[in-house]
Design a protein around this motif. Structure first.
Motif, PDB file in Angstrom:
ATOM      1  N   MET A 173      81.452  53.851  24.883  1.00 33.79           N
ATOM      2  CA  MET A 173      81.263  52.739  25.807  1.00 33.79           C
ATOM      3  C   MET A 173      80.067  51.934  25.312  1.00 33.79           C
ATOM      4  O   MET A 173      79.060  52.504  24.893  1.00 33.79           O
ATOM      5  CB  MET A 173      81.001  53.247  27.222  1.00 33.79           C
ATOM      6  CG  MET A 173      80.850  52.130  28.226  1.00 33.79           C
ATOM      7  SD  MET A 173      80.855  52.659  29.959  1.00 33.79           S
ATOM      8  CE  MET A 173      79.468  53.763  30.014  1.00 33.79           C
ATOM      9  N   LEU A 174      80.177  50.626  25.344  1.00 37.86           N
ATOM     10  CA  LEU A 174      79.096  49.747  24.938  1.00 37.86           C
ATOM     11  C   LEU A 174      78.666  48.929  26.146  1.00 37.86           C
ATOM     12  O   LEU A 174      79.485  48.264  26.774  1.00 37.86           O
ATOM     13  CB  LEU A 174      79.554  48.816  23.814  1.00 37.86           C
ATOM     14  CG  LEU A 174      78.513  47.822  23.313  1.00 37.86           C
ATOM     15  CD1 LEU A 174      77.364  48.565  22.623  1.00 37.86           C
ATOM     16  CD2 LEU A 174      79.140  46.823  22.360  1.00 37.86           C
ATOM     17  N   MET A 175      77.381  49.010  26.470  1.00 35.92           N
ATOM     18  CA  MET A 175      76.812  48.241  27.578  1.00 35.92           C
ATOM     19  C   MET A 175      75.977  47.127  26.962  1.00 35.92           C
ATOM     20  O   MET A 175      75.149  47.382  26.095  1.00 35.92           O
ATOM     21  CB  MET A 175      75.917  49.126  28.443  1.00 35.92           C
ATOM     22  CG  MET A 175      76.606  50.337  29.006  1.00 35.92           C
ATOM     23  SD  MET A 175      77.667  49.969  30.378  1.00 35.92           S
ATOM     24  CE  MET A 175      76.486  49.589  31.621  1.00 35.92           C
ATOM     25  N   LEU A 176      76.198  45.890  27.394  1.00 35.18           N
ATOM     26  CA  LEU A 176      75.478  44.748  26.850  1.00 35.18           C
ATOM     27  C   LEU A 176      74.762  44.018  27.974  1.00 35.18           C
ATOM     28  O   LEU A 176      75.380  43.650  28.973  1.00 35.18           O
ATOM     29  CB  LEU A 176      76.446  43.796  26.149  1.00 35.18           C
ATOM     30  CG  LEU A 176      75.876  42.486  25.624  1.00 35.18           C
ATOM     31  CD1 LEU A 176      74.808  42.754  24.561  1.00 35.18           C
ATOM     32  CD2 LEU A 176      76.986  41.623  25.059  1.00 35.18           C
ATOM     33  N   ASN A 177      73.447  43.829  27.822  1.00 34.85           N
ATOM     34  CA  ASN A 177      72.662  43.043  28.763  1.00 34.85           C
ATOM     35  C   ASN A 177      72.727  41.598  28.282  1.00 34.85           C
ATOM     36  O   ASN A 177      72.143  41.246  27.251  1.00 34.85           O
ATOM     37  CB  ASN A 177      71.217  43.548  28.797  1.00 34.85           C
ATOM     38  CG  ASN A 177      70.370  42.805  29.801  1.00 34.85           C
ATOM     39  OD1 ASN A 177      70.514  41.597  29.997  1.00 34.85           O
ATOM     40  ND2 ASN A 177      69.471  43.524  30.434  1.00 34.85           N
ATOM     41  N   HIS A 178      73.445  40.754  29.009  1.00 36.04           N
ATOM     42  CA  HIS A 178      73.649  39.375  28.577  1.00 36.04           C
ATOM     43  C   HIS A 178      72.385  38.536  28.699  1.00 36.04           C
ATOM     44  O   HIS A 178      72.260  37.519  28.020  1.00 36.04           O
ATOM     45  CB  HIS A 178      74.787  38.736  29.380  1.00 36.04           C
ATOM     46  CG  HIS A 178      76.117  39.354  29.067  1.00 36.04           C
ATOM     47  ND1 HIS A 178      76.866  39.010  27.969  1.00 36.04           N
ATOM     48  CD2 HIS A 178      76.815  40.317  29.702  1.00 36.04           C
ATOM     49  CE1 HIS A 178      77.967  39.711  27.937  1.00 36.04           C
ATOM     50  NE2 HIS A 178      77.973  40.523  28.986  1.00 36.04           N
ATOM     51  N   PHE A 180      77.137  54.413  24.332  1.00 39.34           N
ATOM     52  CA  PHE A 180      77.294  55.779  24.818  1.00 39.34           C
ATOM     53  C   PHE A 180      78.442  56.432  24.056  1.00 39.34           C
ATOM     54  O   PHE A 180      79.493  55.823  23.879  1.00 39.34           O
ATOM     55  CB  PHE A 180      77.647  55.791  26.315  1.00 39.34           C
ATOM     56  CG  PHE A 180      76.568  55.261  27.201  1.00 39.34           C
ATOM     57  CD1 PHE A 180      75.546  56.086  27.643  1.00 39.34           C
ATOM     58  CD2 PHE A 180      76.587  53.943  27.610  1.00 39.34           C
ATOM     59  CE1 PHE A 180      74.553  55.600  28.470  1.00 39.34           C
ATOM     60  CE2 PHE A 180      75.593  53.449  28.434  1.00 39.34           C
ATOM     61  CZ  PHE A 180      74.574  54.274  28.869  1.00 39.34           C
ATOM     62  N   LEU A 181      78.222  57.655  23.618  1.00 39.98           N
ATOM     63  CA  LEU A 181      79.265  58.433  22.941  1.00 39.98           C
ATOM     64  C   LEU A 181      79.396  59.771  23.646  1.00 39.98           C
ATOM     65  O   LEU A 181      78.403  60.434  23.912  1.00 39.98           O
ATOM     66  CB  LEU A 181      78.896  58.673  21.476  1.00 39.98           C
ATOM     67  CG  LEU A 181      78.670  57.434  20.621  1.00 39.98           C
ATOM     68  CD1 LEU A 181      78.144  57.849  19.247  1.00 39.98           C
ATOM     69  CD2 LEU A 181      79.941  56.641  20.479  1.00 39.98           C
ATOM     70  N   TRP A 182      80.636  60.180  23.950  1.00 40.26           N
ATOM     71  CA  TRP A 182      80.890  61.461  24.599  1.00 40.26           C
ATOM     72  C   TRP A 182      81.694  62.350  23.686  1.00 40.26           C
ATOM     73  O   TRP A 182      82.553  61.890  22.946  1.00 40.26           O
ATOM     74  CB  TRP A 182      81.712  61.269  25.879  1.00 40.26           C
ATOM     75  CG  TRP A 182      80.977  60.703  27.021  1.00 40.26           C
ATOM     76  CD1 TRP A 182      80.257  61.389  27.947  1.00 40.26           C
ATOM     77  CD2 TRP A 182      80.905  59.330  27.388  1.00 40.26           C
ATOM     78  NE1 TRP A 182      79.733  60.509  28.866  1.00 40.26           N
ATOM     79  CE2 TRP A 182      80.115  59.236  28.542  1.00 40.26           C
ATOM     80  CE3 TRP A 182      81.420  58.156  26.850  1.00 40.26           C
ATOM     81  CZ2 TRP A 182      79.836  58.039  29.177  1.00 40.26           C
ATOM     82  CZ3 TRP A 182      81.142  56.963  27.473  1.00 40.26           C
ATOM     83  CH2 TRP A 182      80.364  56.918  28.616  1.00 40.26           C
TER      84      TRP A 182
END
Length: 44
Positions: A6-11, A19-21
Motif C-alpha cells: 500500500m502506498l500512502m501519499l500526502n498531497h 507499507f509492505l505485508w
C-alpha cells in the motif's frame, strides 16, 4: 488473495509512505476489546 502493498501519499507535502505485508497471521487471540480508544492509548 490479500493485499501485500500500500502506498500512502500526502498531497500537501508530497511525502509518501510505503507499507509492505508478509507472513499474515490470523486468529491471534485479539478481541474487539483490544482496539478500544483506551486500549490503543495504553499501547503507545
Amino acid at each position: 488473495m490479500r493485499a501485500d502493498k500500500m502506498l500512502m501519499l500526502n498531497h500537501q507535502s508530497g511525502k509518501s509512505t510505503r507499507f509492505l505485508w508478509k507472513n499474515y497471521r490470523f486468529r491471534t487471540g485479539l478481541s474487539s476489546r483490544d482496539f478500544t480508544k483506551n486500549s490503543m492509548k495504553r499501547m503507545r
